[in-house]
Design a protein around this motif. Structure first.
Motif, PDB file in Angstrom:
ATOM      1  N   LEU A 122       1.133  -1.285  -0.155  1.00 12.82           N
ATOM      2  CA  LEU A 122       0.030  -0.100  -0.499  1.00 12.82           C
ATOM      3  C   LEU A 122       0.766   1.132  -0.186  1.00 12.82           C
ATOM      4  O   LEU A 122       1.694   1.523   0.619  1.00 12.82           O
ATOM      5  N   SER A 123       0.126   2.134  -0.142  1.00 11.22           N
ATOM      6  CA  SER A 123       0.649   3.653  -0.869  1.00 11.22           C
ATOM      7  C   SER A 123       1.850   4.730   1.126  1.00 11.22           C
ATOM      8  O   SER A 123       0.925   3.935   1.839  1.00 11.22           O
ATOM      9  N   SER A 124       2.451   5.210   0.595  1.00 12.56           N
ATOM     10  CA  SER A 124       2.500   5.990   2.406  1.00 12.56           C
ATOM     11  C   SER A 124       3.283   7.000   1.938  1.00 12.56           C
ATOM     12  O   SER A 124       4.040   6.848   0.691  1.00 12.56           O
ATOM     13  N   GLU A 125       3.449   7.663   2.638  1.00 12.87           N
ATOM     14  CA  GLU A 125       4.143   9.589   2.192  1.00 12.87           C
ATOM     15  C   GLU A 125       5.271   9.506   3.850  1.00 12.87           C
ATOM     16  O   GLU A 125       4.601   9.362   4.612  1.00 12.87           O
ATOM     17  N   SER A 126       5.860  10.487   3.937  1.00 10.95           N
ATOM     18  CA  SER A 126       7.413  10.909   4.562  1.00 10.95           C
ATOM     19  C   SER A 126       6.551  12.218   5.277  1.00 10.95           C
ATOM     20  O   SER A 126       5.792  12.498   4.749  1.00 10.95           O
ATOM     21  N   ASP A 127       7.555  12.105   5.838  1.00 14.25           N
ATOM     22  CA  ASP A 127       7.334  12.986   6.736  1.00 14.25           C
ATOM     23  C   ASP A 127       8.222  14.259   5.903  1.00 14.25           C
ATOM     24  O   ASP A 127       8.948  14.104   4.827  1.00 14.25           O
ATOM     25  N   ALA A 128       7.751  15.990   5.927  1.00 11.58           N
ATOM     26  CA  ALA A 128       8.190  16.676   5.019  1.00 11.58           C
ATOM     27  C   ALA A 128       9.571  17.056   5.508  1.00 11.58           C
ATOM     28  O   ALA A 128      10.179  16.960   7.210  1.00 11.58           O
ATOM     29  N   ARG A 129      10.441  17.414   5.075  1.00  6.03           N
ATOM     30  CA  ARG A 129      12.342  17.871   5.787  1.00  6.03           C
ATOM     31  C   ARG A 129      12.501  19.195   4.475  1.00  6.03           C
ATOM     32  O   ARG A 129      12.049  19.159   3.720  1.00  6.03           O
ATOM     33  N   THR A 130      12.592  20.744   5.744  1.00  4.41           N
ATOM     34  CA  THR A 130      13.201  21.765   4.691  1.00  4.41           C
ATOM     35  C   THR A 130      14.113  21.778   4.061  1.00  4.41           C
ATOM     36  O   THR A 130      14.731  21.981   5.147  1.00  4.41           O
ATOM     37  N   VAL A 131      14.546  21.703   3.551  1.00  2.00           N
ATOM     38  CA  VAL A 131      15.192  22.845   3.145  1.00  2.00           C
ATOM     39  C   VAL A 131      15.943  23.577   2.667  1.00  2.00           C
ATOM     40  O   VAL A 131      14.558  24.407   1.943  1.00  2.00           O
ATOM     41  N   GLU A 132      16.514  24.745   3.283  1.00  4.32           N
ATOM     42  CA  GLU A 132      16.482  26.194   2.729  1.00  4.32           C
ATOM     43  C   GLU A 132      17.283  26.375   2.246  1.00  4.32           C
ATOM     44  O   GLU A 132      18.414  26.194   2.276  1.00  4.32           O
ATOM     45  N   VAL A 133      17.332  27.370   0.899  1.00  2.00           N
ATOM     46  CA  VAL A 133      18.035  27.739  -0.335  1.00  2.00           C
ATOM     47  C   VAL A 133      17.947  29.075  -0.245  1.00  2.00           C
ATOM     48  O   VAL A 133      17.257  29.211  -0.218  1.00  2.00           O
ATOM     49  N   THR A 134      19.403  29.333  -0.748  1.00  2.00           N
ATOM     50  CA  THR A 134      19.928  30.705  -1.410  1.00  2.00           C
ATOM     51  C   THR A 134      20.317  30.817  -2.417  1.00  2.00           C
ATOM     52  O   THR A 134      20.734  29.388  -2.650  1.00  2.00           O
ATOM     53  N   VAL A 135      20.784  31.694  -2.397  1.00  2.00           N
ATOM     54  CA  VAL A 135      21.262  32.753  -3.371  1.00  2.00           C
ATOM     55  C   VAL A 135      23.146  32.335  -3.689  1.00  2.00           C
ATOM     56  O   VAL A 135      23.340  32.971  -1.914  1.00  2.00           O
ATOM     57  N   PRO A 136      23.435  31.827  -4.177  1.00  2.00           N
ATOM     58  CA  PRO A 136      25.092  32.011  -4.203  1.00  2.00           C
ATOM     59  C   PRO A 136      25.724  33.595  -4.416  1.00  2.00           C
ATOM     60  O   PRO A 136      25.490  34.143  -4.951  1.00  2.00           O
ATOM     61  N   GLY A 137      26.621  33.285  -3.024  1.00  2.00           N
ATOM     62  CA  GLY A 137      27.508  34.429  -2.616  1.00  2.00           C
ATOM     63  C   GLY A 137      26.703  35.559  -1.452  1.00  2.00           C
ATOM     64  O   GLY A 137      26.827  36.716  -1.342  1.00  2.00           O
ATOM     65  N   GLU A 138      25.384  35.042  -2.378  1.00  2.00           N
ATOM     66  CA  GLU A 138      24.462  36.195  -0.998  1.00  2.00           C
ATOM     67  C   GLU A 138      24.840  35.884   0.405  1.00  2.00           C
ATOM     68  O   GLU A 138      24.930  34.525   1.094  1.00  2.00           O
ATOM     69  N   VAL A 139      25.047  36.657   1.130  1.00  2.00           N
ATOM     70  CA  VAL A 139      25.882  36.376   2.702  1.00  2.00           C
ATOM     71  C   VAL A 139      24.189  36.348   3.772  1.00  2.00           C
ATOM     72  O   VAL A 139      23.902  37.857   3.595  1.00  2.00           O
ATOM     73  N   VAL A 140      23.700  35.352   4.146  1.00  2.00           N
ATOM     74  CA  VAL A 140      22.992  35.895   5.625  1.00  2.00           C
ATOM     75  C   VAL A 140      23.623  35.722   6.792  1.00  2.00           C
ATOM     76  O   VAL A 140      24.782  34.836   7.178  1.00  2.00           O
ATOM     77  N   VAL A 141      23.307  37.406   7.051  1.00  2.00           N
ATOM     78  CA  VAL A 141      23.946  37.305   8.503  1.00  2.00           C
ATOM     79  C   VAL A 141      22.460  37.022   9.232  1.00  2.00           C
ATOM     80  O   VAL A 141      21.944  37.452   9.638  1.00  2.00           O
TER      81      VAL A 141
END
Length: 413
Positions: free
Chosen positions: A365-384
């Protein structure tokens, strides 16, 4: 990309209902829908009585004058061929649990012959891949027949046997195969019209039969007709057989009147789809699966990000769908190790909840995983990240001097 997906909250009740249905063999059999399987029986009609027996070596009890009178009449009966169109109604579950009883129902379709029919029989194969627990004629399902239908398990020679390979619908196993040599001939009277019979140009239908079966895990249970040779020939190995009355002659001499009935013994073999399985039922357990997802939690836009899913228990087959939120981003086949992978480039910065859904089938039978959150940023962008503020002690104001003096004076008094 597809933005449609099946929500877990809606899927679970459906899966639960489906699981209950598949786990219950009774429910499965009840829900199976009847279907029609077209069958053609190709028949050969052998002259009956055999002219050679009458003309060349007649029985001693037949008067010589009768043989002479009958010779030109019986000799006109020759071999013939014909076809019977049939449509077997089949009701059988597509899947059942191992070692549980289920029912298959089979019934030949409506037929008609242009001459009187008697000693009718119709043979099925004992189902392959299963244990036959029981079998019966379904009462009240025969139409247009005289005689009481019975279901007999027989061997290849047509003899009743508890281990026989075939199930025969007839009336007490009275068939064309075991007819008397001279039946309703020369005033003999008995036998020709016995067994299951019907009149000329009268529509008739043989009764339904019900088979109770069990199968082991992994088996495929099939039902079918007794097929025999593709070209019909006289003998036991046929799908159906019967006698047809051809003509009746009367001769007389010396004050004695004799009647001779001449006809055909018909032997029919199933052709076309009739030689294949009438029904197929798979025997296997049903498993509830669990899907887990693995993915890196930080990524740059445009980078390859590997998303993997593992399905347990391992089905070794099927497809996993991968989603970014509600958007389908890809599909991947489940490998022999129970895992599936997808490489994906996130184009938009931000937080992306990624999930995997195993599509499933009638066994896993079918099943679905829990969500895993991926944080995506732009290359060269510094996140302070903002520095947390130091806690500040509360500051209370000093009392005014006038108020302080007033308070002091009051205390002095």
């Amino acid at each position: 990309m597809t933005s449609r997906r099946f929500g877990t909250a809606l899927a679970l009740p459906v899966l639960t209902a489906g699981l209950l249905a598949t786990l219950s063999p009774t429910a499965t059999a009840q829900e199976a829908q009847p279907r029609q399987v077209p069958v053609t029986h190709s028949c050969v009609g052998v002259p009956y009585p055999n002219p050679n027996e009458v003309l060349q070596d007649p029985p001693s009890w037949i008067p010589s004058w009768a043989v002479g009178a009958l010779r030109p009449l019986i000799s006109t009966t020759t071999f013939n061929t014909s076809e019977i169109s049939d449509s077997v109604t089949v009701t059988a579950p597509e899947r059942v649990e191992p070692e549980t009883e289920f029912t298959v129902r089979l019934q030949p379709g409506a037929m008609m012959r242009d001459r009187e029919v008697s000693r009718l029989n119709y043979d099925f194969r004992v189902p392959a891949g299963a244990t036959l627990v029981g079998s019966r004629i379904v009462p009240g399902t025969a139409q247009g027949l005289t005689g009481s239908p019975t279901l007999t398990r027989i061997n290849a020679a047509g003899q009743p046997s508890s281990t026989g390979e075939f199930l025969r619908v007839s009336a007490g196993n009275l068939t064309v195969h075991n007819r008397p040599a001279w039946d309703r001939t020369l005033n003999n009277g008995g036998g020709w019209g016995e067994g299951l019979r019907t009149g000329a140009n009268q529509q008739f239908r043989l009764p339904a039969i019900e088979l109770t079966l069990t199968g082991v895990d992994g088996a495929t249970v099939t039902t079918g007709l007794r097929t025999g040779p593709v070209a019909p020939a006289a003998g036991q190995d046929i799908s159906t057989g019967f006698l047809t009355e051809y003509n009746t002659y009367s001769v007389g001499a010396f004050g004695v009147n004799l009647t001779a009935t001449v006809g055909h013994a018909n032997y029919c073999s199933a052709t076309g789809l009739g030689r294949q399985a009438l029904s197929t039922t798979k025997v296997h357990s049903t498993y509830q699966t669990d899907t887990e997802i693995e993915v890196q939690l930080e990524a740059l836009t445009g980078d390859d990000v590997r998303v993997s899913a593992e399905v347990t228990p391992n089905p070794g087959r099927g497809v996993v769908e991968f989603y970014d939120g509600d958007t389908l981003i890809g599909r991947s086949a489940v490998g022999e190790d129970g895992t599936a992978e997808l490489v994906w480039k996130f184009r938009d910065p931000g937080m992306h909840p990624v999930t995997a859904r195993y599509v499933g089938d009638d066994e896993y039978l079918s099943s679905e995983s829990d969500a895993r959150t991926v944080e995506v940023t732009v290359p060269g962008e510094v996140v302070v990240e903002p520095e947390p503020e130091e806690p500040v002690d509360p500051v209370f104001p000093e009392p005014e001097p006038a108020l302080l003096g007033s308070l002091t004076g009051s205390l002095g008094s």
